[in-house]
Write an enzyme that holds these catalytic residues in place. Structure first.
Site: not given
Ligand code: NAD
Length: 392
Positions: A159, A244
């Site tokens: 999401k 949420y």
């Molecule tokens: P994050 O920044 O920690 O991770 C993102 C990942 O994408 C990294 O590994 C990064 O290297 C990679 N990536 C690849 N290409 C990229 C680019 N061009 N720029 C930036 N990163 C790039 O983010 P996250 O917190 O893991 O969030 C990822 C997704 O998960 C989002 O859509 C977020 O909303 C969702 N999320 C959901 C929950 C939940 O409870 N459902 C919790 C956290 C995050």
């Protein structure tokens, strides 16, 4: 549906291979979710679902490949996949070779199940991977969900589903075309406290809901991260956690809002919040007359879902994080088991995929698109200062 069932019956009989004794066995009705019931009969190793995929072989787990090994994959999804019953961590997609090495060692992932963003499409040839879970920045969801569907895999997408309703529709269309299912990372729909407040609200246990307060916000750290860039995130806290609160108001009332008003707060840290909002508020009006008020923020912590009803009230606080969630009603505490949200979510989705069942609408792309459409309407209301009519 009829065709699907008769096809599944043929598959069932063909796989059983024999005559009379086989015919006396109960036939599986995929629509009836007899997965657990039949599991006890020990027949699962003989069956395939309507897609021809092996159904519930003892120990059979769907292989999931995580795309994007950032915070959520590393700290929540990969550990949860060590607890899941219906799925396992089978592969990874990462642009960082050092992460690939680390994950291969830690989770015993074979080299042939490791991809980068260029080799991604070759997953099509990998029988070990059944489901691709897209855990990338929001603006990248569309491209990777479409490519995952084109590779012939089921998809789970985090999401918010995407940053525009049009992108959501492209993702839905791609999965439909590939005849694959698309789930959104709506973990709370499988979480017991959340399911209980859905029941309390939708069954009007305390009478009709008059007012909902649903808010989610936190203090964000690193100001250089993609969440602060409008092109990648689609917006600020509203896209990230405000979703949420939108979900909460919708799932306790069981209704779709008919209008929205919204306001941006003044920025207290304008240097930090150059591209996205810092804090904002919005109000939904529902067909029954219920109203909701919500706040989301990247500078203030808040996390609660409260419903005031004609004959009492109920609330969750915390309501949206990884738990344990806590709940109370005007009659006393809400008692529910504390679970691993991510494991429950992935097991729930994969249970249906294994059984060849259509996923419930409220966890699929249609639901993701409804939310993204509402998020856009909230921005429009705040930008114009006008009440936005949401009736189709
Ligand atoms: P994050 O920044 O920690 O991770 C993102 C990942 O994408 C990294 O590994 C990064 O290297 C990679 N990536 C690849 N290409 C990229 C680019 N061009 N720029 C930036 N990163 C790039 O983010 P996250 O917190 O893991 O969030 C990822 C997704 O998960 C989002 O859509 C977020 O909303 C969702 N999320 C959901 C929950 C939940 O409870 N459902 C919790 C956290 C995050």
């Amino acid at each position: 549906m009829k065709n699907q069932q008769s096809n599944s019956r043929r598959t069932f009989l063909r796989n059983l291979g024999t005559g009379a004794s086989a015919l006396s066995l109960p036939l599986l009705g995929y629509a009836d979710n007899q997965f657990v019931q039949n599991e006890t009969s020990g027949l699962y190793s003989l069956l395939t679902n309507p897609n021809g995929e092996p159904l519930g072989q003892p120990g059979r787990k769907l292989g999931i490949a995580l795309v994007g090994l950032g915070y959520y994959s590393k700290n929540l999804l990969a550990p949860a996949l060590q607890e899941t019953k219906n799925c396992r961590l089978a592969g990874i997609v990462t642009g960082t070779p050092a992460k690939a090495e680390e994950w291969m060692k830690k989770y015993n992932i074979p080299k042939e199940n490791v991809y980068d963003y260029k080799t991604f499409d070759r997953i099509a040839d990998n029988k070990d991977i059944d489901v691709i879970y897209v855990v990338l920045p929001n603006s990248m969801h569309e491209e990777y969900v479409v490519r995952a569907a084109q590779a012939g895999k089921h998809v789970i997408c985090e999401k918010p589903m995407a940053i525009t309703p049009k992108a959501c529709q492209n993702m839905i269309d791609a999965c439909k075309k590939a005849n694959k299912q698309l789930a959104i990372g709506y973990r709370l729909h499988y979480e017991p406290f959340t399911k209980e407040v859905m029941r309390l609200g939708q069954e009007k246990v305390f009478g009709p809901i008059k007012f909902v307060e649903a808010s989610d916000g936190f203090r964000i750290g690193d100001p250089t991260q993609w969440r602060m860039k409008k092109a990648m995130a689609g917006g600020g806290p509203l896209m990230d956690v405000g979703i949420y609160a939108v979900q909460g108001a919708r799932y306790v009332t069981g209704e779709e809002p008919i209008s929205v008003t919204a306001q941006f707060s003044p920025k207290t840290e304008p240097e930090k919040f150059k591209e996205v909002e810092e804090t904002m508020f919005w109000q939904f009006q529902f067909p029954s007359g219920a109203v909701s008020n919500s706040t989301t923020s990247y500078t203030a912590g808040v996390e609660r879902l409260y419903a005031s009803c004609e004959k009492g009230w109920f609330e969750l606080s915390p309501a949206f994080g990884y738990g344990p969630l806590k709940g109370r009603t005007s009659k006393g505490p809400i008692e529910q088991p504390v679970v691993n949200h991510q494991a429950m979510h992935m097991d729930g989705v994969c249970n249906d995929l294994l059984a060849g069942k259509k996923l419930p609408d409220h966890v699929t792309g249609g639901e993701g698109k409804r939310d993204v459409t509402l998020l856009q309407a909230i921005y429009q209301a705040a930008e114009t200062g006008k009440k936005i009519n949401l009736r189709a």
